[in-house]
Design a protein around this motif. Structure first.
Motif, PDB file in Angstrom:
ATOM      1  N   GLY A  56       0.787  -1.228   0.000  1.00 18.86           N
ATOM      2  CA  GLY A  56       0.000   0.000   0.000  1.00 18.86           C
ATOM      3  C   GLY A  56       0.817   1.275   0.000  1.00 18.86           C
ATOM      4  O   GLY A  56       0.283   2.351   0.226  1.00 18.86           O
ATOM      5  N   ILE A  57       2.115   1.166  -0.252  1.00 13.23           N
ATOM      6  CA  ILE A  57       2.990   2.339  -0.237  1.00 13.23           C
ATOM      7  C   ILE A  57       3.251   2.800  -1.669  1.00 13.23           C
ATOM      8  O   ILE A  57       3.651   2.009  -2.524  1.00 13.23           O
ATOM      9  N   VAL A  58       3.038   4.098  -1.901  1.00 14.07           N
ATOM     10  CA  VAL A  58       3.269   4.697  -3.216  1.00 14.07           C
ATOM     11  C   VAL A  58       4.258   5.844  -3.051  1.00 14.07           C
ATOM     12  O   VAL A  58       4.087   6.701  -2.183  1.00 14.07           O
ATOM     13  N   ILE A  59       5.296   5.847  -3.877  1.00 14.18           N
ATOM     14  CA  ILE A  59       6.278   6.928  -3.898  1.00 14.18           C
ATOM     15  C   ILE A  59       5.981   7.784  -5.120  1.00 14.18           C
ATOM     16  O   ILE A  59       5.773   7.255  -6.218  1.00 14.18           O
ATOM     17  N   THR A  60       5.962   9.100  -4.938  1.00 15.01           N
ATOM     18  CA  THR A  60       5.710  10.021  -6.040  1.00 15.01           C
ATOM     19  C   THR A  60       7.000  10.739  -6.399  1.00 15.01           C
ATOM     20  O   THR A  60       7.685  11.270  -5.518  1.00 15.01           O
ATOM     21  N   ALA A  61       7.328  10.738  -7.695  1.00 14.66           N
ATOM     22  CA  ALA A  61       8.492  11.457  -8.192  1.00 14.66           C
ATOM     23  C   ALA A  61       8.024  12.482  -9.213  1.00 14.66           C
ATOM     24  O   ALA A  61       7.239  12.155 -10.101  1.00 14.66           O
ATOM     25  N   ASN A  62       8.478  13.713  -9.073  1.00 13.51           N
ATOM     26  CA  ASN A  62       8.193  14.746 -10.060  1.00 13.51           C
ATOM     27  C   ASN A  62       9.416  14.878 -10.949  1.00 13.51           C
ATOM     28  O   ASN A  62      10.481  15.284 -10.483  1.00 13.51           O
ATOM     29  N   ILE A  63       9.259  14.485 -12.214  1.00 13.00           N
ATOM     30  CA  ILE A  63      10.370  14.531 -13.162  1.00 13.00           C
ATOM     31  C   ILE A  63       9.913  15.245 -14.422  1.00 13.00           C
ATOM     32  O   ILE A  63       8.714  15.403 -14.658  1.00 13.00           O
ATOM     33  N   THR A  64      10.851  15.662 -15.233  1.00 12.13           N
ATOM     34  CA  THR A  64      10.490  16.415 -16.425  1.00 12.13           C
ATOM     35  C   THR A  64       9.714  15.544 -17.409  1.00 12.13           C
ATOM     36  O   THR A  64       9.885  14.327 -17.457  1.00 12.13           O
ATOM     37  N   GLU A  65       8.878  16.197 -18.179  1.00  9.27           N
ATOM     38  CA  GLU A  65       8.145  15.504 -19.233  1.00  9.27           C
ATOM     39  C   GLU A  65       9.126  14.907 -20.241  1.00  9.27           C
ATOM     40  O   GLU A  65       8.887  13.823 -20.787  1.00  9.27           O
ATOM     41  N   GLU A  66      10.249  15.593 -20.461  1.00  3.99           N
ATOM     42  CA  GLU A  66      11.276  15.084 -21.369  1.00  3.99           C
ATOM     43  C   GLU A  66      11.843  13.762 -20.860  1.00  3.99           C
ATOM     44  O   GLU A  66      12.039  12.816 -21.624  1.00  3.99           O
ATOM     45  N   ALA A  67      12.077  13.654 -19.545  1.00 12.67           N
ATOM     46  CA  ALA A  67      12.596  12.414 -18.961  1.00 12.67           C
ATOM     47  C   ALA A  67      11.574  11.291 -19.077  1.00 12.67           C
ATOM     48  O   ALA A  67      11.931  10.150 -19.364  1.00 12.67           O
TER      49      ALA A  67
END
Length: 68
Positions: A32-43
């Motif tokens: 039940g653990i979710v990690i959120t990463a904000n990365i560029t749309e290009e990546a």
């Protein structure tokens, strides 16, 4: 490839939410653990990321903050 980040966690992409410049990638690592990463749309495009893909989350930070 060798990487200095010691915190490496396997999971599956649960969802990708596009943005103007950065997208939000949610990775389900189990229990039940979710990690959120904000990365560029290009990546996101360069890595050809998609829902259900098996990925590794790498965490390397000089600061870790905790709030209550």
């Amino acid at each position: 490839m060798k990487i200095s980040a010691r915190n490496q966690i396997s999971g599956r992409i649960a969802s990708i939410h596009p943005g103007a410049v950065n997208g939000s990638v949610k990775v389900d690592i189990g229990n039940g653990i979710v990690i959120t990463a904000n990365i560029t749309e290009e990546a996101i495009a360069d890595l050809a990321l998609g829902e259900g893909d098996q990925v590794t989350v790498l965490i390397k930070a000089s600061d870790v903050l905790i709030g209550k």
